[in-house]
Design a protein around this motif. Sequence first.
Motif, short mmCIF file in Angstrom:
data_model
loop_
_atom_site.label_atom_id
_atom_site.label_comp_id
_atom_site.label_asym_id
_atom_site.label_seq_id
_atom_site.Cartn_x
_atom_site.Cartn_y
_atom_site.Cartn_z
N TRP A 98 0.98 -1.14 0.09
CA TRP A 98 -0.23 0.02 0.08
C TRP A 98 0.74 1.34 -0.01
O TRP A 98 0.73 2.20 0.97
CB TRP A 98 -0.76 0.14 1.27
N ASN A 99 1.89 1.08 -0.94
CA ASN A 99 2.97 2.42 -0.84
C ASN A 99 3.29 2.72 -2.36
O ASN A 99 3.40 1.69 -3.00
CB ASN A 99 4.02 1.69 0.04
N THR A 100 3.35 4.06 -2.63
CA THR A 100 3.80 4.21 -3.94
C THR A 100 5.07 3.63 -4.64
O THR A 100 5.45 3.16 -5.69
CB THR A 100 3.68 5.66 -4.37
N GLN A 101 5.94 3.49 -3.58
CA GLN A 101 7.37 2.87 -3.78
C GLN A 101 7.28 1.72 -4.58
O GLN A 101 7.87 1.11 -5.37
CB GLN A 101 8.25 2.93 -2.61
N ARG A 103 4.27 0.36 -5.78
CA ARG A 103 2.94 0.31 -6.34
C ARG A 103 2.99 -0.70 -7.22
O ARG A 103 1.98 -1.28 -7.54
CB ARG A 103 2.58 1.58 -7.19
N ARG A 139 -10.69 0.28 -4.98
CA ARG A 139 -10.49 1.67 -4.63
C ARG A 139 -9.24 2.30 -4.86
O ARG A 139 -8.95 3.17 -4.95
CB ARG A 139 -10.74 1.46 -3.10
N TYR A 140 -8.27 1.32 -4.70
CA TYR A 140 -6.80 1.81 -4.92
C TYR A 140 -6.21 1.86 -6.38
O TYR A 140 -4.96 1.89 -6.73
CB TYR A 140 -5.78 1.02 -3.98
N ASP A 141 -7.11 1.52 -7.33
CA ASP A 141 -6.71 1.34 -8.86
C ASP A 141 -5.85 0.44 -9.04
O ASP A 141 -4.91 0.51 -9.72
CB ASP A 141 -6.40 2.75 -9.15
N ILE A 173 -21.96 -1.80 -7.84
CA ILE A 173 -23.29 -1.83 -7.15
C ILE A 173 -24.36 -1.79 -8.03
O ILE A 173 -25.38 -2.74 -8.16
CB ILE A 173 -23.54 -0.65 -6.22
N ALA A 175 -24.21 -3.21 -11.23
CA ALA A 175 -24.11 -4.42 -11.75
C ALA A 175 -24.47 -5.63 -10.97
O ALA A 175 -25.11 -6.82 -10.96
CB ALA A 175 -22.78 -4.80 -12.24
N HIS B 9 -1.89 9.66 -2.73
CA HIS B 9 -2.54 8.51 -2.37
C HIS B 9 -1.83 7.50 -1.35
O HIS B 9 -2.24 7.30 -0.38
CB HIS B 9 -2.53 7.44 -3.66
N ALA B 10 -0.30 7.44 -1.63
CA ALA B 10 0.47 6.90 -0.65
C ALA B 10 0.63 7.78 0.92
O ALA B 10 0.47 6.94 1.89
CB ALA B 10 1.96 6.60 -1.25
#
Lengths: 201, 201
Positions: A98-101, A103, A139-141, A173, A175, B9-10
């Motif tokens: 859960w970190n962009t580093q 991602r 949610r986090y794409d 929701i 669908a 985001h992160a």
Amino acid sequence: MAERTDEQHAEKMKKKQAAHDKIMATKTQEKGLLIVHTGKGKGKTTAALGMVVRMIGHGKKVGVVQFVKGAMTTGEKAVFDAFPDRIEFKPMGEGFTWNTQDRSRDIALAREAWDEVKRMVADPDYAMVLADELNIVLRYDYLPLDEVLAVLTAKDEMKHVVVTGRNAPEALIEAADLVTEMTMIKHPFRSGVKAQAGIEY
Amino acid sequence: MAERTDEQHAEKMKKKQAAHDKIMATKTQEKGLLIVHTGKGKGKTTAALGMVVRMIGHGKKVGVVQFVKGAMTTGEKAVFDAFPDRIEFKPMGEGFTWNTQDRSRDIALAREAWDEVKRMVADPDYAMVLADELNIVLRYDYLPLDEVLAVLTAKDEMKHVVVTGRNAPEALIEAADLVTEMTMIKHPFRSGVKAQAGIEY
């Protein structure tokens, strides 16, 4: 209810029962459902677990893919182990940062878990597939929503798919056949009680 | 989320995680919870069933008293049967008429089921007691709310009690540690689909 008389009470109950019977008589269709449990309250994964238990109790096979570590743990695992032929449990939540580093790593993990869901959805052996906490990943794409919706809406007509997690995307929701929102009215963490065996895990 | 950059985001995710860790570190108390599942949505009994499964998975003993016929049926029964030493299941909902002609009979049946709950709550062997659909019986004044509250609030501190059913009395919600409301967002009965094995029962 105290101000209502017994007679009014019984009359209302009878009317409700008659209305219910009439409605139920029109419900003749059996079909696989796309089910979503969302909201900030507890019970999303737990209610899905209850459905998994019912399904294996009926002798059907269920696939469970867990996108977030620890959402399903030791409690249910011991029960699943009693039915090894009826449940395939894939805890895939380990390793997410859960970190962009990292991602790209998280996206790869989400893809790997999603591939398991796709395999189970495509395999007629599974009567039900639970994609536990898939909403979080969406949610986090980490997965393209369009692809997820395409797979879930193209599922076999008789297959049940359950998706859990807060913040279900609006399009999911739309669908879905059955959507329940769990709302927290009161939570003991607020008063210093920790997560406990049998309740949270 | 599309409009948010990866960095923002992160950052948000890290802050949330840190806040969560900080809160969880303060949660050190283990105690039995009085849990209520209410609301008009699905999942009240099903989520309770999920907790029962977790509890027996942890090797604990659970008592289940069902006040309304059919709320728990064949699906879960088959799984319970695999753990005969860990679960006592009392389906007490048979025979209720919900009719003033037989109001005294219904009250007697409610009393009989409630006596089972009281016994299990008093017995230290049971780590959890599920009073399934007790709220319905309270709603129809088949049991005195004061007595029910007195028993549930006097339970052993380490015992978990789960009460389900729509229209939970306000005083029960007040007394409870954990209350979740299940809200129906979408329901397939509306579009002609009947109750199905593994989903509703």
